[in-house]
Each structure stands twice: as C-alpha cells, then as structure tokens.
Design a protein around this motif. Structure first.
Motif, PDB file in Angstrom:
ATOM      1  N   ALA A 210      13.752 -11.986   2.319  1.00 22.35           N
ATOM      2  CA  ALA A 210      12.474 -12.705   2.230  1.00 22.35           C
ATOM      3  C   ALA A 210      11.615 -12.539   3.484  1.00 22.35           C
ATOM      4  O   ALA A 210      10.400 -12.656   3.418  1.00 22.35           O
ATOM      5  N   GLU A 211      12.233 -12.248   4.634  1.00 20.61           N
ATOM      6  CA  GLU A 211      11.481 -12.085   5.876  1.00 20.61           C
ATOM      7  C   GLU A 211      10.809 -10.719   5.974  1.00 20.61           C
ATOM      8  O   GLU A 211      10.059 -10.458   6.913  1.00 20.61           O
ATOM      9  N   THR A 212      11.078  -9.843   5.018  1.00 19.57           N
ATOM     10  CA  THR A 212      10.516  -8.494   5.013  1.00 19.57           C
ATOM     11  C   THR A 212       9.043  -8.547   4.600  1.00 19.57           C
ATOM     12  O   THR A 212       8.697  -9.231   3.636  1.00 19.57           O
ATOM     13  N   PRO A 213       8.168  -7.826   5.324  1.00 14.04           N
ATOM     14  CA  PRO A 213       6.753  -7.788   4.919  1.00 14.04           C
ATOM     15  C   PRO A 213       6.607  -7.217   3.511  1.00 14.04           C
ATOM     16  O   PRO A 213       7.393  -6.378   3.075  1.00 14.04           O
ATOM     17  N   LEU A 214       5.580  -7.686   2.825  1.00 16.11           N
ATOM     18  CA  LEU A 214       5.342  -7.216   1.459  1.00 16.11           C
ATOM     19  C   LEU A 214       5.148  -5.706   1.394  1.00 16.11           C
ATOM     20  O   LEU A 214       5.526  -5.073   0.401  1.00 16.11           O
TER      21      LEU A 214
ATOM     22  N   SER B 133       9.077  -2.327  -2.699  1.00 14.46           N
ATOM     23  CA  SER B 133       8.612  -1.401  -3.734  1.00 14.46           C
ATOM     24  C   SER B 133       7.754  -2.172  -4.736  1.00 14.46           C
ATOM     25  O   SER B 133       7.802  -3.413  -4.789  1.00 14.46           O
ATOM     26  N   LEU B 134       7.000  -1.458  -5.523  1.00 16.19           N
ATOM     27  CA  LEU B 134       6.203  -2.102  -6.566  1.00 16.19           C
ATOM     28  C   LEU B 134       7.106  -2.873  -7.525  1.00 16.19           C
ATOM     29  O   LEU B 134       6.794  -3.999  -7.911  1.00 16.19           O
ATOM     30  N   GLN B 135       8.245  -2.293  -7.861  1.00 14.83           N
ATOM     31  CA  GLN B 135       9.172  -2.966  -8.765  1.00 14.83           C
ATOM     32  C   GLN B 135       9.693  -4.264  -8.154  1.00 14.83           C
ATOM     33  O   GLN B 135       9.856  -5.268  -8.854  1.00 14.83           O
TER      34      GLN B 135
ATOM     35  N   ALA C  53      -3.002 -19.790 -10.967  1.00 15.09           N
ATOM     36  CA  ALA C  53      -3.466 -18.775 -10.030  1.00 15.09           C
ATOM     37  C   ALA C  53      -3.432 -17.411 -10.696  1.00 15.09           C
ATOM     38  O   ALA C  53      -2.460 -17.072 -11.376  1.00 15.09           O
ATOM     39  N   GLU C  54      -4.490 -16.661 -10.495  1.00 13.34           N
ATOM     40  CA  GLU C  54      -4.483 -15.250 -10.876  1.00 13.34           C
ATOM     41  C   GLU C  54      -4.140 -14.474  -9.612  1.00 13.34           C
ATOM     42  O   GLU C  54      -4.798 -14.614  -8.580  1.00 13.34           O
ATOM     43  N   ILE C  55      -3.083 -13.696  -9.693  1.00 12.98           N
ATOM     44  CA  ILE C  55      -2.602 -12.917  -8.553  1.00 12.98           C
ATOM     45  C   ILE C  55      -2.854 -11.450  -8.868  1.00 12.98           C
ATOM     46  O   ILE C  55      -2.508 -10.972  -9.941  1.00 12.98           O
ATOM     47  N   ARG C  56      -3.465 -10.747  -7.913  1.00 13.34           N
ATOM     48  CA  ARG C  56      -3.767  -9.330  -8.092  1.00 13.34           C
ATOM     49  C   ARG C  56      -3.092  -8.517  -7.003  1.00 13.34           C
ATOM     50  O   ARG C  56      -3.258  -8.793  -5.823  1.00 13.34           O
ATOM     51  N   LEU C  57      -2.338  -7.518  -7.428  1.00 16.06           N
ATOM     52  CA  LEU C  57      -1.743  -6.566  -6.503  1.00 16.06           C
ATOM     53  C   LEU C  57      -2.798  -5.499  -6.224  1.00 16.06           C
ATOM     54  O   LEU C  57      -2.977  -4.571  -6.997  1.00 16.06           O
TER      55      LEU C  57
ATOM     56  N   TYR D 205      -0.619  -7.392   3.104  1.00 17.81           N
ATOM     57  CA  TYR D 205       0.741  -6.971   2.781  1.00 17.81           C
ATOM     58  C   TYR D 205       1.654  -6.951   4.002  1.00 17.81           C
ATOM     59  O   TYR D 205       2.862  -6.830   3.878  1.00 17.81           O
ATOM     60  N   GLY D 206       1.098  -7.101   5.195  1.00 16.28           N
ATOM     61  CA  GLY D 206       1.912  -7.156   6.402  1.00 16.28           C
ATOM     62  C   GLY D 206       2.630  -8.480   6.590  1.00 16.28           C
ATOM     63  O   GLY D 206       3.531  -8.600   7.407  1.00 16.28           O
ATOM     64  N   LEU D 207       2.244  -9.496   5.827  1.00 14.42           N
ATOM     65  CA  LEU D 207       2.927 -10.802   5.889  1.00 14.42           C
ATOM     66  C   LEU D 207       4.255 -10.725   5.158  1.00 14.42           C
ATOM     67  O   LEU D 207       4.424  -9.965   4.198  1.00 14.42           O
ATOM     68  N   SER D 208       5.188 -11.552   5.583  1.00 15.94           N
ATOM     69  CA  SER D 208       6.495 -11.556   4.917  1.00 15.94           C
ATOM     70  C   SER D 208       6.390 -12.201   3.537  1.00 15.94           C
ATOM     71  O   SER D 208       5.507 -13.014   3.275  1.00 15.94           O
TER      72      SER D 208
END
Length: 85
Positions: free
Chosen positions: A4-8, A12-14, A44-48, A70-73
């Motif tokens: 979970a501490e890994t940045p987004l 992977s997309l999956q 909430a609408e979430i968009r990648l 995406y740099g946030l965990s």
C-alpha cells in the motif's frame, strides 16, 4: 498487488483496476478509464488519466473535483478517497 505504501505510478493497470474493485467501485460501461464508487451520502466518479487519478465527488451539493498525482502512495490516495467530499 504492490504494498500500500507503493506510489500509484509503480502499479500496473491491472493492479489499479483490482484496487478500485476492492474499494467497491464499478467500471463505467461506456468508458474504460472511468469508475463509479458509491458510498452512503455520496458517490465519486474516478478516472484513470494519463498523468493523475481524477475524482469528482457528487454529494447532494455541487460536485467537487480533486486530482491525485500518481506519485502518491496507494495508501494515501485511498485514505483521502475514503474521507469523501
């Protein structure tokens, strides 16, 4: 899935899609980059997006947009998302 501490941006997309599913979000049928997450009192609408994860909360009041780099965990983004609007 990475810790979970890994940045987004290290997921992977999956892995991102699995994470959104685990949150309870559902992919929008007409948009492969869009997800809808419903909670009591808001949705909430979430968009990648290409450079960030965009969220538009729709409470009873006016919609509230927010962008998470995406740099946030994953843990930090999830904590912020769970707070809602």
């Amino acid at each position: 899935m990475p810790p979970a501490e890994t940045p987004l941006n290290q997921h992977s997309l999956q892995a991102l899609e699995l994470w959104l599913q685990q949150l309870g979000a559902q992919r929008l049928e007409d948009d492969p980059c869009g997800w809808l997450w419903k909670e009591q009192g808001w949705m909430a609408e979430i968009r990648l997006q290409q450079t960030d994860l965009a969220v538009i909360w729709s409470p009873k009041e006016a919609p509230r947009p927010c962008v998470f780099p995406y740099g946030l965990s994953r843990a930090d983004v999830e904590a912020a998302l769970r707070l809602g609007p």
